[in-house]
Design a protein around this motif. Structure first.
Motif, PDB file in Angstrom:
ATOM      1  N   LEU A   7      -5.909   1.039   2.696  1.00 50.37           N
ATOM      2  CA  LEU A   7      -5.374   2.297   3.228  1.00 50.37           C
ATOM      3  C   LEU A   7      -6.534   3.039   3.871  1.00 50.37           C
ATOM      4  O   LEU A   7      -7.482   3.425   3.192  1.00 50.37           O
ATOM      5  N   CYS A  29      -5.490  -3.288   7.532  1.00 48.18           N
ATOM      6  CA  CYS A  29      -5.600  -1.846   7.259  1.00 48.18           C
ATOM      7  C   CYS A  29      -4.362  -1.101   7.720  1.00 48.18           C
ATOM      8  O   CYS A  29      -3.731  -1.471   8.710  1.00 48.18           O
ATOM      9  N   SER A  31      -3.462   2.763   8.936  1.00 48.56           N
ATOM     10  CA  SER A  31      -4.153   3.987   9.319  1.00 48.56           C
ATOM     11  C   SER A  31      -3.190   5.000   9.917  1.00 48.56           C
ATOM     12  O   SER A  31      -2.257   4.643  10.629  1.00 48.56           O
ATOM     13  N   ILE A  55       5.379   1.569   6.780  1.00 47.17           N
ATOM     14  CA  ILE A  55       4.576   1.534   5.549  1.00 47.17           C
ATOM     15  C   ILE A  55       5.095   0.420   4.625  1.00 47.17           C
ATOM     16  O   ILE A  55       4.327  -0.363   4.071  1.00 47.17           O
ATOM     17  N   LEU A  65      -3.243  -3.746  -2.894  1.00 51.08           N
ATOM     18  CA  LEU A  65      -3.636  -2.597  -2.068  1.00 51.08           C
ATOM     19  C   LEU A  65      -4.872  -1.907  -2.626  1.00 51.08           C
ATOM     20  O   LEU A  65      -5.019  -1.777  -3.847  1.00 51.08           O
ATOM     21  N   LEU A  67      -8.102   1.234  -1.131  1.00 50.86           N
ATOM     22  CA  LEU A  67      -8.265   2.307  -0.142  1.00 50.86           C
ATOM     23  C   LEU A  67      -9.731   2.590   0.121  1.00 50.86           C
ATOM     24  O   LEU A  67     -10.607   2.141  -0.622  1.00 50.86           O
ATOM     25  N   ILE A  72      -5.875  10.827   0.256  1.00 52.01           N
ATOM     26  CA  ILE A  72      -4.607  10.447   0.894  1.00 52.01           C
ATOM     27  C   ILE A  72      -3.494  11.184   0.143  1.00 52.01           C
ATOM     28  O   ILE A  72      -3.632  11.459  -1.056  1.00 52.01           O
TER      29      ILE A  72
END
Ligand code: AMP
Length: 358
Positions: A7, A29, A31, A55, A65, A67, A72
């Motif tokens: 992320l 990624c 974004s 998403i 996942l 980040l 976020i």
């Protein structure tokens, strides 16, 4: 091939992607931004924050996942974490986003911090300043980074000004720590609870932004720092790389903040350590064994703020490694870094002076 979904697509994502490929692991990624330094080296899906369809599609394509920024939206983190395992967890993110919860967590484990008081109104701030005394630092509780969202209060006249400057809202007032220097401890924990600690890094900031890191910083406080971080990692049931920044004052560690991710003060590990922090993070979130964290000689990392130095001049310095993030130069922006590695600290620090001439 396993795919790690990241992320964010900034420089940290870029360096994570570069570290993943030799392990036979792909990255991708997601974004919400127009500028994505990671796009030179990996696939970047760009979408709006509320585009659930994109998403969800992204989450479906990846195995796990992670980040590159703790800042976020929590709602988004919760939604995506329901689709694939997210490291760090939403619970950890909620703490790391909020300077108040972060400090309360440190205190709950007897980890020393600056004195602090949460404030929301000018009246509360005025009272809090009376309690903590001058100088003190007013910070936004959320979304602060690189010295942004903080103001020093030196005298009574500064109080209202500082409040106005930060726009009120959820704030935290901290006592000013007259520290001698700053250090950070980077650690990694995998799914089996195995922990690896890097040697302490000594850091210098300029205008709240990391300027220089030197490592290994061989210091008796290494063990104390490790005990603090191990306690936090176990409590959070943490997976991945985790960093705690400390002030050192009167030979004691005072925790300032933690970052649930790879950290700028760990960039020297790319060339200066057996396992870089980026590879270590990929190993941890992919349930692979953690690597050795033994430093290779001495490293000096210089952050390029605003613009890159001359590449040729840097590459003429023995042991120097040039890293551009391919970002648009802008005042106060981290656009790259240079690391100089060598066997002796004296030699490396001698060569480091040449960076300023580049
Ligand atoms: P932060 O955004 O909290 O990481 O702060 C950025 C930098 O500001 C730190 O690395 C310190 O150099 C300085 N700073 C932050 N909080 C304090 C404090 N309570 N006392 C003294 N210096 C601070």
């Amino acid at each position: 091939m396993m795919i790690v979904g990241i992320l964010g697509a900034g420089q940290l994502a870029r360096m994570l992607a570069l570290a993943a490929y030799p392990l036979g692991i792909k990255t991708r990624c997601l974004s919400f931004s127009d500028e994505n330094p990671a796009k030179d080296v990996t696939q970047v899906d760009v979408c709006e924050e509320h585009d659930s369809e994109k998403i969800t599609a992204f989450a479906k394509e990846v195995d796990v996942l992670t980040l590159e920024t703790e800042n976020i939206p929590l709602d988004f983190a919760k939604k995506i974490a329901a689709l694939k395992p997210l490291y760090p967890s939403v619970e950890t993110l909620a703490i790391a986003q909020d300077r108040l919860q972060e400090k309360q967590l440190f205190r709950s484990f007897n980890i020393q911090t600056a004195e602090f008081i949460a404030v929301e109104t000018l009246e509360e701030l005025t009272l809090a300043v009376k309690t903590l005394g001058f100088p003190c630092i007013l910070k936004t509780r959320f979304y602060g980074y690189d010295g942004k969202g903080q103001v020093i209060i030196n005298c009574a006249q500064d109080i209202a000004l500082a409040f106005k400057q930060l726009g009120g809202g959820a704030l935290i007032l901290e006592s000013f720590v007259p520290f001698e220097y700053e250090v950070s401890l980077i650690a990694a924990r995998n799914l089996h609870g195995q922990i690896a600690f890097y040697p302490l890094t000594r850091n210098e900031h300029q205008n709240g932004i990391l300027h220089i890191s030197q490592a290994p910083y061989k210091h008796p406080l290494q063990e104390t720092a490790q005990i603090c971080v191990a306690t936090l990692l176990a409590h959070l049931n943490y997976i991945g790389v985790f960093t705690v920044e400390f002030f050192v004052h009167n030979n004691t560690l005072i925790a300032n903040e933690c970052a649930p991710r790879v950290h700028n003060s760990g960039h020297w590990t790319i060339e200066g350590n057996d396992t870089s922090q980026f590879e270590q993070h990929i190993r941890a979130v992919c349930n692979l064994p953690l690597g050795s964290t033994k430093a290779r000689g001495f490293s000096f990392m210089y952050n390029c703020i605003g613009q890159m130095p001359d590449r040729e001049k840097i590459l003429n310095i023995p042991g120097a490694h040039y890293h551009t993030y391919n970002k648009t130069p802008r005042l106060g922006r981290k656009v790259g870094h240079v690391t100089i590695c060598g066997e002796s600290k004296t030699d490396v620090l001698g060569l480091a002076k040449l960076i300023n001439e580049a």
